[in-house]
Write a protein that holds these residues in place. Sequence first.
Motif, PDB file in Angstrom:
ATOM      1  N   UNK A   1     -54.445  41.554 -40.277  1.00  0.00           N
ATOM      2  CA  UNK A   1     -53.171  41.232 -39.631  1.00  0.00           C
ATOM      3  C   UNK A   1     -52.692  39.889 -40.139  1.00  0.00           C
ATOM      4  N   UNK A   2     -51.386  39.731 -40.090  1.00  0.00           N
ATOM      5  CA  UNK A   2     -50.802  38.420 -40.278  1.00  0.00           C
ATOM      6  C   UNK A   2     -50.738  37.747 -38.916  1.00  0.00           C
ATOM      7  N   UNK A   3     -50.791  36.439 -38.904  1.00  0.00           N
ATOM      8  CA  UNK A   3     -50.758  35.684 -37.655  1.00  0.00           C
ATOM      9  C   UNK A   3     -49.442  34.932 -37.520  1.00  0.00           C
ATOM     10  N   UNK A   4     -48.969  34.833 -36.304  1.00  0.00           N
ATOM     11  CA  UNK A   4     -47.770  34.043 -36.038  1.00  0.00           C
ATOM     12  C   UNK A   4     -48.101  32.565 -36.257  1.00  0.00           C
ATOM     13  N   UNK A   5     -47.087  31.725 -36.454  1.00  0.00           N
ATOM     14  CA  UNK A   5     -47.336  30.291 -36.660  1.00  0.00           C
ATOM     15  C   UNK A   5     -48.115  29.670 -35.504  1.00  0.00           C
ATOM     16  N   UNK A   6     -48.790  28.575 -35.791  1.00  0.00           N
ATOM     17  CA  UNK A   6     -49.612  27.912 -34.772  1.00  0.00           C
ATOM     18  C   UNK A   6     -48.780  27.423 -33.593  1.00  0.00           C
ATOM     19  N   UNK A   7     -47.469  27.292 -33.768  1.00  0.00           N
ATOM     20  CA  UNK A   7     -46.601  26.886 -32.655  1.00  0.00           C
ATOM     21  C   UNK A   7     -46.680  27.893 -31.507  1.00  0.00           C
ATOM     22  N   UNK A   8     -47.013  29.133 -31.823  1.00  0.00           N
ATOM     23  CA  UNK A   8     -47.118  30.177 -30.795  1.00  0.00           C
ATOM     24  C   UNK A   8     -48.526  30.273 -30.223  1.00  0.00           C
ATOM     25  N   UNK A   9     -49.428  29.423 -30.696  1.00  0.00           N
ATOM     26  CA  UNK A   9     -50.824  29.506 -30.277  1.00  0.00           C
ATOM     27  C   UNK A   9     -51.279  28.332 -29.445  1.00  0.00           C
TER      28      UNK A   9
END
Length: 146
Positions: free
Chosen positions: A48-56
């Motif tokens: 999977x691709x991951x969303x930017x760290x701003x969403x984590x």
Amino acid sequence: MRFMIIRKADAETESETSPVGPEHAQLLKDMMAYNQAMLDAGILRGGQGLKPSAAGARVQFKAGKPTITDGPFAEAKELIAGFTLIEVKSKEEALEWVRRWPASDGHGNVSLELRQLYEVEDFEGVAGPELKELEKQMHASTDVPR
């Protein structure tokens, strides 16, 4: 042998722009073809691709107590943007698949990391048969084939 191909984050993967815009069409097409080739070869186990760290969030434990820090995180080069799990016969075979990574990703400037996963056999002599049974049950209950 199972390996994880780790796609390291960069400024582009950490940006807030959507990866589904027209500027990403070729990359998505190329990644789909790459994944299909691995699927056809019978080695793809997930990814999977991951969303930017701003969403984590980052969770750190000190003395058993968690501290939660919301993203984004400053050092993009220390982050991952996605992963692919493969099962192959050797590290050399895994590296051959890594060399085929689509050149359109990161405009040809991408950092990947290849890491082998531990297998239950790596813990022979340390844990008893209950570990093997637990892993067998865990894999049977997920959609990741073994």
